[in-house]
Design a protein around this motif. Structure first.
Motif, mmCIF file in Angstrom:
data_model
loop_
_atom_site.group_PDB
_atom_site.id
_atom_site.type_symbol
_atom_site.label_atom_id
_atom_site.label_comp_id
_atom_site.label_asym_id
_atom_site.label_seq_id
_atom_site.Cartn_x
_atom_site.Cartn_y
_atom_site.Cartn_z
ATOM 1 N N LYS A 164 3.857 -15.817 -2.824
ATOM 2 C CA LYS A 164 2.717 -15.273 -2.506
ATOM 3 C C LYS A 164 2.273 -14.072 -2.989
ATOM 4 O O LYS A 164 1.642 -13.035 -2.466
ATOM 5 C CB LYS A 164 2.538 -15.191 -1.071
ATOM 6 N N PHE A 165 2.732 -13.625 -4.259
ATOM 7 C CA PHE A 165 2.367 -12.421 -4.885
ATOM 8 C C PHE A 165 1.220 -12.844 -5.891
ATOM 9 O O PHE A 165 1.787 -13.445 -6.991
ATOM 10 C CB PHE A 165 3.662 -11.972 -5.608
ATOM 11 N N PHE A 166 0.063 -12.450 -5.548
ATOM 12 C CA PHE A 166 -1.165 -12.910 -6.485
ATOM 13 C C PHE A 166 -1.700 -11.788 -7.411
ATOM 14 O O PHE A 166 -1.477 -10.603 -6.933
ATOM 15 C CB PHE A 166 -1.979 -13.836 -5.678
ATOM 16 N N VAL A 167 -2.606 -12.049 -8.151
ATOM 17 C CA VAL A 167 -3.009 -11.118 -8.837
ATOM 18 C C VAL A 167 -4.172 -9.967 -8.018
ATOM 19 O O VAL A 167 -4.177 -9.003 -8.119
ATOM 20 C CB VAL A 167 -4.196 -11.586 -10.139
ATOM 21 N N THR A 168 -4.749 -10.604 -6.965
ATOM 22 C CA THR A 168 -5.530 -9.912 -6.251
ATOM 23 C C THR A 168 -4.715 -9.125 -5.068
ATOM 24 O O THR A 168 -3.790 -9.801 -4.365
ATOM 25 C CB THR A 168 -6.389 -10.561 -5.283
ATOM 26 N N THR A 169 -5.105 -7.844 -4.680
ATOM 27 C CA THR A 169 -4.367 -6.796 -3.921
ATOM 28 C C THR A 169 -5.118 -7.137 -2.319
ATOM 29 O O THR A 169 -5.923 -8.108 -2.094
ATOM 30 C CB THR A 169 -4.267 -5.763 -4.091
ATOM 31 N N GLU A 170 -4.413 -6.568 -1.284
ATOM 32 C CA GLU A 170 -5.164 -6.566 -0.055
ATOM 33 C C GLU A 170 -6.016 -5.292 0.229
ATOM 34 O O GLU A 170 -6.174 -4.648 1.077
ATOM 35 C CB GLU A 170 -4.336 -6.654 0.998
ATOM 36 N N GLU A 171 -6.828 -4.677 -1.075
ATOM 37 C CA GLU A 171 -7.459 -3.601 -0.806
ATOM 38 C C GLU A 171 -8.728 -3.757 -0.032
ATOM 39 O O GLU A 171 -9.123 -2.679 0.761
ATOM 40 C CB GLU A 171 -7.898 -3.204 -2.336
ATOM 41 N N GLU A 172 -9.217 -4.795 -0.212
ATOM 42 C CA GLU A 172 -10.599 -5.308 0.672
ATOM 43 C C GLU A 172 -10.630 -6.710 0.714
ATOM 44 O O GLU A 172 -10.297 -7.523 -0.079
ATOM 45 C CB GLU A 172 -11.738 -4.507 -0.222
ATOM 46 N N PRO A 173 -11.552 -7.229 1.635
ATOM 47 C CA PRO A 173 -11.690 -8.814 1.698
ATOM 48 C C PRO A 173 -12.460 -9.422 0.526
ATOM 49 O O PRO A 173 -13.262 -8.898 -0.063
ATOM 50 C CB PRO A 173 -12.837 -8.803 2.822
ATOM 51 N N LEU A 174 -11.520 -10.516 -0.135
ATOM 52 C CA LEU A 174 -12.346 -11.049 -1.060
ATOM 53 C C LEU A 174 -12.028 -12.694 -0.911
ATOM 54 O O LEU A 174 -10.919 -12.870 -0.363
ATOM 55 C CB LEU A 174 -11.425 -10.763 -2.509
ATOM 56 N N PHE A 175 -12.800 -13.270 -1.202
ATOM 57 C CA PHE A 175 -12.793 -14.741 -1.128
ATOM 58 C C PHE A 175 -13.935 -15.437 -2.229
ATOM 59 O O PHE A 175 -15.258 -14.931 -2.343
ATOM 60 C CB PHE A 175 -13.039 -15.418 0.045
ATOM 61 N N ASP A 176 -13.749 -16.591 -2.761
ATOM 62 C CA ASP A 176 -14.537 -17.455 -3.468
ATOM 63 C C ASP A 176 -14.752 -18.430 -2.397
ATOM 64 O O ASP A 176 -13.879 -18.991 -1.904
ATOM 65 C CB ASP A 176 -13.983 -17.975 -4.833
#
Ligand code: NVA
Length: 367
Positions: A184-196
């Protein structure tokens, strides 16, 4: 004038009103972190950017228009977006990228839950303004449906802090990618909420959300707080080296039946709610093609990116003969739709649509 009502709680109730995307002015955007992480290392997309060739735009539009006509001939109302100028840079105080993406595919941007249409945060910089293509429709629905809820998730900043630098290489290799996605190491971090929006599947009271490149855990937590009357489930598909958008991986066809990509099986420990409620998860048929068409971001598994018109009827891409055969065996009437030459614009039959109205109410399928 037909009455406009926004209402859709799942992926299979009888479809009556839908948005179909347009290929006009679609661009291959320049390199940027989350987008590059999805492009396979041997893909013909690497290092290319600019407006897509006009003949491919025209062909994709021909197919999308034809798909819209097929839906209309079955009594389904179809709306189309209004393209903005995608050649303009996307620029905020935090980033600049030289072009945008297009108004394909709508499923990535718009999430319909009941009477609400929610514009996703998105996770690519080139798609930051994509919601503007749909604003004329949102205004129209707002005007005509007194219960329509037009929502927009908080716009993300998309600074470099949103992306893991380890992914900024074109020499990672599939083996390492599979190890990373399994961890579960993905390109996006947990900096802020992101979703498509295309990482979300709707099952009445339950929303099933893929955690991957385009949706992070904070994005899923944001959805959980935004839909307090729903149960929100996080899912992973460890066999996928490029995990974006759930709809070529997990495809519900009707209550009790889901197709799962056999290379991206839902892990055993995430199957409990389906098992406990007698839902069957079956392997999808093999795609009919060994490679995606030219200049395409997606995998050959767009074969299972089908649009369900009602629990007995499904649109399947015309060349996907194995998928059509499987649908037939599963008791579904198949509507063949030619779309492969439009795949490069962002996906298949499910991707290139967004629900406005399906009959039915919010049911609890997993009590
Ligand atoms: N993860 C997907 C995107 C499909 C809509 C793929 O298989 O390429």
């Amino acid at each position: 004038m037909q009455k406009t009502v926004v209402n859709s709680w799942n992926e299979w109730d009888p479809l009556k009103h839908v948005i179909v995307g347009r290929a006009d002015d679609c661009h291959i955007p320049p390199e940027e972190p989350a987008l590059d992480a999805k492009v396979p290392e041997d893909s013909d997309m690497r290092g290319q950017w600019g407006r897509r060739p006009q003949e491919t735009i025209d062909r994709a539009n021909e197919l999308l228009d034809n798909f819209a006509s097929i839906l209309e001939s079955r009594g389904i109302r179809v709306d189309r977006p209004t393209p903005i100028d995608h050649s303009k840079p996307a620029m905020t105080p935090d980033f600049r990228t030289e072009s945008q993406f297009g108004c394909m595919p709508p499923r990535d941007v718009l999430l319909t839950v009941g009477s609400e249409m929610l514009e996703a945060t998105m996770s690519y910089r080139c798609r930051w303004f994509e919601y503007l293509n749909y604003r004329p429709l949102m205004q129209q629905y707002f005007e005509h449906d007194p219960n329509f809820r037009h929502e927009s998730a908080p716009k993300p900043r998309l600074t470099d802090a949103d992306y893991h630098p380890d992914y900024l290489s074109d020499k990672i290799g599939v083996e390492k990618r599979l190890k990373w996605t399994a961890e579960k190491f993905f390109v996006t971090t947990e900096e802020e909420p992101l979703f498509d929006a295309a990482d979300v599947l709707r099952f009445g009271r339950d929303l099933v959300v893929q955690h991957g490149f385009t949706t992070n855990l904070k994005g899923i937590e944001w959805l959980r707080r935004h839909f307090p009357d729903h149960r929100v489930h996080t899912v992973n598909f460890p066999g996928d080296p490029y995990p974006i958008h759930i709809d070529a991986t997990f495809t519900p066809l009707r209550p009790g039946l889901i197709l799962n990509n056999p290379q991206r099986r839902l892990p055993e420990e995430q199957r409990k709610m389906y098992r406990d409620n007698d839902w069957e998860i079956v392997d999808a048929a093999q795609p009919a093609h060994n490679t995606p068409p030219p200049l395409c971001y997606s995998s050959t598994w767009l074969s299972m990116n089908v649009l369900v018109l009602d629990p007995k009827t499904v649109c399947v891409e015309k060349s996907e003969v194995y998928q059509a055969e499987q649908m037939d065996k599963l008791g579904m009437e198949v509507v063949e739709v030619e779309l492969r030459d439009a795949y490069a614009f962002g996906g298949g039959l499910h991707c290139c649509t967004a629900d406005v109205f399906r009959e039915g109410t919010c049911e609890d399928y997993f009590p």
